[in-house]
Write a protein that holds these residues in place. Structure first.
Motif, PDB file in Angstrom:
ATOM      1  N   THR A  16     -61.782 111.954  18.934  1.00  0.00           N
ATOM      2  CA  THR A  16     -63.074 111.348  19.224  1.00  0.00           C
ATOM      3  C   THR A  16     -62.842 110.068  20.006  1.00  0.00           C
ATOM      4  N   THR A  17     -63.725 109.787  20.923  1.00  0.00           N
ATOM      5  CA  THR A  17     -63.546 108.607  21.776  1.00  0.00           C
ATOM      6  C   THR A  17     -63.919 107.325  21.056  1.00  0.00           C
ATOM      7  N   ALA A  18     -64.796 107.420  20.067  1.00  0.00           N
ATOM      8  CA  ALA A  18     -65.323 106.206  19.439  1.00  0.00           C
ATOM      9  C   ALA A  18     -64.289 105.493  18.574  1.00  0.00           C
ATOM     10  N   SER A  19     -63.575 106.238  17.727  1.00  0.00           N
ATOM     11  CA  SER A  19     -62.717 105.591  16.732  1.00  0.00           C
ATOM     12  C   SER A  19     -61.251 105.977  16.822  1.00  0.00           C
ATOM     13  N   GLY A  20     -60.913 106.914  17.693  1.00  0.00           N
ATOM     14  CA  GLY A  20     -59.542 107.385  17.747  1.00  0.00           C
ATOM     15  C   GLY A  20     -59.214 108.404  16.678  1.00  0.00           C
ATOM     16  N   MET A  21     -60.186 108.783  15.839  1.00  0.00           N
ATOM     17  CA  MET A  21     -59.963 109.802  14.826  1.00  0.00           C
ATOM     18  C   MET A  21     -59.914 111.173  15.490  1.00  0.00           C
ATOM     19  N   ARG A  22     -59.302 112.123  14.811  1.00  0.00           N
ATOM     20  CA  ARG A  22     -59.269 113.503  15.273  1.00  0.00           C
ATOM     21  C   ARG A  22     -60.151 114.334  14.357  1.00  0.00           C
ATOM     22  N   THR A  23     -60.910 115.252  14.939  1.00  0.00           N
ATOM     23  CA  THR A  23     -61.874 116.011  14.164  1.00  0.00           C
ATOM     24  C   THR A  23     -61.927 117.449  14.660  1.00  0.00           C
ATOM     25  N   VAL A  24     -62.703 118.262  13.961  1.00  0.00           N
ATOM     26  CA  VAL A  24     -62.949 119.651  14.339  1.00  0.00           C
ATOM     27  C   VAL A  24     -64.402 119.767  14.755  1.00  0.00           C
ATOM     28  N   GLU A  25     -64.630 120.330  15.929  1.00  0.00           N
ATOM     29  CA  GLU A  25     -66.004 120.461  16.404  1.00  0.00           C
ATOM     30  C   GLU A  25     -66.644 121.726  15.847  1.00  0.00           C
ATOM     31  N   ALA A  26     -67.946 121.667  15.638  1.00  0.00           N
ATOM     32  CA  ALA A  26     -68.743 122.836  15.246  1.00  0.00           C
ATOM     33  C   ALA A  26     -68.130 123.584  14.063  1.00  0.00           C
ATOM     34  N   PHE A  55     -72.289 123.288  -4.492  1.00  0.00           N
ATOM     35  CA  PHE A  55     -71.037 122.954  -3.803  1.00  0.00           C
ATOM     36  C   PHE A  55     -71.021 123.377  -2.339  1.00  0.00           C
ATOM     37  N   ASP A  56     -72.104 123.940  -1.852  1.00  0.00           N
ATOM     38  CA  ASP A  56     -72.174 124.246  -0.429  1.00  0.00           C
ATOM     39  C   ASP A  56     -72.292 122.944   0.352  1.00  0.00           C
ATOM     40  N   GLY A  57     -71.511 122.825   1.402  1.00  0.00           N
ATOM     41  CA  GLY A  57     -71.709 121.690   2.293  1.00  0.00           C
ATOM     42  C   GLY A  57     -70.707 120.575   2.172  1.00  0.00           C
ATOM     43  N   PHE A  58     -69.735 120.652   1.230  1.00  0.00           N
ATOM     44  CA  PHE A  58     -68.677 119.648   1.229  1.00  0.00           C
ATOM     45  C   PHE A  58     -67.350 120.287   0.843  1.00  0.00           C
ATOM     46  N   VAL A  59     -66.287 119.575   1.114  1.00  0.00           N
ATOM     47  CA  VAL A  59     -64.933 120.117   1.057  1.00  0.00           C
ATOM     48  C   VAL A  59     -64.078 119.233   0.156  1.00  0.00           C
ATOM     49  N   ILE A  66     -57.404 112.072  10.565  1.00  0.00           N
ATOM     50  CA  ILE A  66     -58.108 113.354  10.614  1.00  0.00           C
ATOM     51  C   ILE A  66     -59.377 113.233   9.775  1.00  0.00           C
ATOM     52  N   ALA A  67     -60.503 113.510  10.399  1.00  0.00           N
ATOM     53  CA  ALA A  67     -61.797 113.434   9.709  1.00  0.00           C
ATOM     54  C   ALA A  67     -62.624 114.657  10.068  1.00  0.00           C
ATOM     55  N   LEU A  68     -63.122 115.347   9.067  1.00  0.00           N
ATOM     56  CA  LEU A  68     -63.943 116.525   9.321  1.00  0.00           C
ATOM     57  C   LEU A  68     -65.404 116.122   9.508  1.00  0.00           C
ATOM     58  N   PRO A  69     -66.172 116.937  10.232  1.00  0.00           N
ATOM     59  CA  PRO A  69     -67.598 116.643  10.409  1.00  0.00           C
ATOM     60  C   PRO A  69     -68.455 117.137   9.250  1.00  0.00           C
ATOM     61  N   VAL A  70     -67.867 117.247   8.071  1.00  0.00           N
ATOM     62  CA  VAL A  70     -68.598 117.608   6.859  1.00  0.00           C
ATOM     63  C   VAL A  70     -68.164 116.649   5.754  1.00  0.00           C
ATOM     64  N   PRO A  71     -68.997 116.407   4.749  1.00  0.00           N
ATOM     65  CA  PRO A  71     -68.602 115.542   3.640  1.00  0.00           C
ATOM     66  C   PRO A  71     -67.348 116.056   2.942  1.00  0.00           C
ATOM     67  N   LEU A  72     -66.573 115.122   2.419  1.00  0.00           N
ATOM     68  CA  LEU A  72     -65.269 115.481   1.854  1.00  0.00           C
ATOM     69  C   LEU A  72     -64.894 114.515   0.740  1.00  0.00           C
ATOM     70  N   ILE A  73     -64.288 115.043  -0.307  1.00  0.00           N
ATOM     71  CA  ILE A  73     -63.576 114.222  -1.279  1.00  0.00           C
ATOM     72  C   ILE A  73     -62.124 114.670  -1.261  1.00  0.00           C
ATOM     73  N   GLY A  74     -61.201 113.735  -1.456  1.00  0.00           N
ATOM     74  CA  GLY A  74     -59.786 114.083  -1.414  1.00  0.00           C
ATOM     75  C   GLY A  74     -58.976 113.167  -2.295  1.00  0.00           C
ATOM     76  N   ASN A  75     -57.729 113.534  -2.495  1.00  0.00           N
ATOM     77  CA  ASN A  75     -56.852 112.691  -3.319  1.00  0.00           C
ATOM     78  C   ASN A  75     -55.403 112.893  -2.924  1.00  0.00           C
ATOM     79  N   SER A  76     -54.613 111.892  -3.246  1.00  0.00           N
ATOM     80  CA  SER A  76     -53.164 112.004  -3.157  1.00  0.00           C
ATOM     81  C   SER A  76     -52.596 111.207  -4.326  1.00  0.00           C
TER      82      SER A  76
END
Length: 527
Positions: A41-51, A88-92, A133-143
């Motif tokens: 993405t040009t705005a923030s330098g993040m990488r994403t998946v389109e559509a 749970f539809d709509g987030f990852v 890496i940022a997806l165009p859908v809501p996400l929760i994650g952990n490490s």
């Protein structure tokens, strides 16, 4: 653009990733992406998946397993069964420790699990701190990992706070409906090692696995929103801030607005036994689209923290991001100030906002400016490290802290927002003495820089030690006239501009970060 959306019947590809332990189940939902799927993405330098299209639920349960080791499963299943929660539809969900501490698809059969393809795994983009890496859908994650090698040992949260790339990524994820969970792992035990407090991630008290109750509570809370509320949250980029607010609003010990607008609700690290997931689910389910709180946006209007300060000439501006500002007190001043505005904060429904400013950790003076209360002048004085009580049920009675945290919460009349934070970290591994002059103004009189000799803990990424003590001398007008440096039996008199007999003092830090991070100096001849 290639995005592989897989159900359980296509697990052969997932098994071929090598680093992952594939799990099977009749309705497992998997989303696999690889390097070729990502665009910058040009705005923030993040990488994403389109559509991006998420996989459908292949006829499995829409809720969660009744065997969840946390309260709220029956409550959430009832909401989903009655059709009042979007589910749970709509987030990852993204696990970033290769299933070391992961949600189980058998317990969350309707949740979509993100997996990375071979090229990203080979480059370890699936592991540790979430970065660009940022997806165009809501996400929760952990490490459930930490950096354990010396000298830069730290939790993933502190790693993000102490690197420009990590800080920018955390802020970007927060605004893109994503939030990650990490354990504090020795960063919040007898000594609080964090240089700042922020709302961008959730940090759990403890080590591996301590993030699990937070992940479960977060997943169920996100599933509990009404469909129209969820759509508004996603559209407005407010999933992560609203989840942060709900988590804090329902902690054990937070029973009303007064508690929320205090230090009780906003520690830098959260203890899992303070979670009340049933209350979190209930608040999410009751939220209407027109009551969603905003994300507080801060800007620094004026400050006396600079780009070069202290003997090493390092910046005092650790980071300035929309919902978190952090400064490092490097200079000799006894008193410092910042003027900060939350005037860029906009309510998603156009509601009129009021703002609450309050001290979470340490001591500071807050002076509101103007009629709206969206701007304040913050004044701080030098503070030595202090022992502050821990919130029950934390087993540690108290911990040592060298930081001031100030929270800013927006109020739209229906809900309070997640906090934005202003933090100032003090190098209390230095032993400083301040004394008043004839006019009562406090001056720095001495600094013992030798933290290594005193075994005083400090973060070598941010701070340093030196084997000497500096004593400052002033004239009758209060102007510094000399520094008398004592290093063992050696004494050196230095003028305020660094001049000494025969030359000038030049201070140097090592090129590589070491456990000691010892500052040295040499005397270079005058030109």
């Amino acid at each position: 653009m290639r995005v592989n959306v897989l159900l359980a019947g296509l697990l052969a590809l997932a098994a071929g990733l090598g680093a992952y332990r594939a799990t099977t189940g009749p309705s497992e939902r998997l989303l696999v992406i690889d390097d070729a799927d990502l665009v910058r993405t040009t705005a923030s330098g993040m990488r994403t998946v389109e559509a991006l299209t998420l996989p459908p639920n292949a006829g499995g349960p829409a809720g969660v397993s009744a065997s969840l080791p946390i309260a709220g499963a029956a409550q959430l299943n009832g909401l989903i069964g009655r059709g009042v929660a979007h589910g749970f539809d709509g987030f990852v969900y993204e696990n970033r420790d290769r299933d070391h501490s992961t949600l189980q698809s058998s317990q969350f059969p309707a949740l979509t699990f993100l997996r990375y393809g071979p090229k990203l795994v080979q480059r370890h983009r699936d592991y540790g701190l979430a970065q660009d890496i940022a997806l165009p859908v809501p996400l929760i994650g952990n490490s459930s990992t930490a950096l354990t090698g010396r000298p830069q040992w730290r939790s993933q949260t502190r790693a993000a706070m102490t690197s420009h790339r990590g800080t920018m990524a955390a802020a970007s994820h927060y605004q893109a409906n994503a939030i990650y969970f990490y354990p504090e792992h020795q960063d919040h035990d007898a000594v609080d090692m964090f240089p700042a407090n922020w709302p961008y991630v959730v940090t759990s008290q403890g080590s591996s696995g301590s993030d699990q109750p937070f992940l479960m509570s977060a997943a169920m809370t996100l599933a509990a929103f009404r469909p129209d509320t969820w759509a508004a949250l996603e559209r407005g980029g407010l999933v992560a801030p609203t989840l942060q607010m709900i988590l804090r609003r329902n902690l054990l010990g937070v029973n009303g607005r007064a508690d929320y607008l205090s230090n009780v609700a906003h520690p830098v690290v959260f203890h899992g036994k303070r979670l009340r997931p049933e209350r979190m689910i209930a608040q999410a389910a009751a939220m209407l689209p027109d009551t969603i709180p905003p994300m507080v946006r801060l800007t620094v209007e004026e400050e006396d923290f600079g780009d070069r300060a202290g003997l090493a000439g390092l910046s005092e501006r650790l980071f300035s991001t929309p919902s978190a500002i952090a400064r490092l007190w490097r200079g000799p001043q006894y008193e410092r100030s910042l003027t900060v505005s939350a005037g860029d904060t906009v309510d998603p429904n156009g509601r009129e906002l009021t703002f609450h400013w309050f001290v979470v950790t340490g001591d500071a003076s807050i002076e509101p400016i103007g009629d709206k209360g969206d701007t304040a002048r913050l004044t701080l004085q030098w503070q030595d490290a202090v022992d502050i009580p821990s919130f029950p049920p934390d087993e540690l009675a108290q911990r040592r802290v060298s930081r001031v945290d100030i929270a800013v919460v927006a109020d739209n009349g229906a809900n309070l927002s997640a906090p934005a934070m202003i933090s100032v970290a003090f190098p209390t591994h230095q032993q400083r003495s301040y004394t008043p002059d004839a006019q009562g103004k406090m001056h720095l009189s001495s600094i013992d820089y030798n933290a290594v000799a005193r075994s005083a803990p400090f973060d070598p990424v941010l701070f340093w030690s030196a084997p000497w003590v500096d004593h400052l001398e002033y004239d009758a007008a209060g102007q510094a006239v000399a520094i008398r440096r004592q290093e063992g039996q050696k004494s050196l008199r230095i003028s305020p501009d660094g001049a000494v007999a025969g030359g000038r003092v030049r201070h140097m830090l090592p090129r590589q970060i070491s456990t000691e991070m010892e500052l040295t100096y040499e005397i270079v001849p005058q030109d």
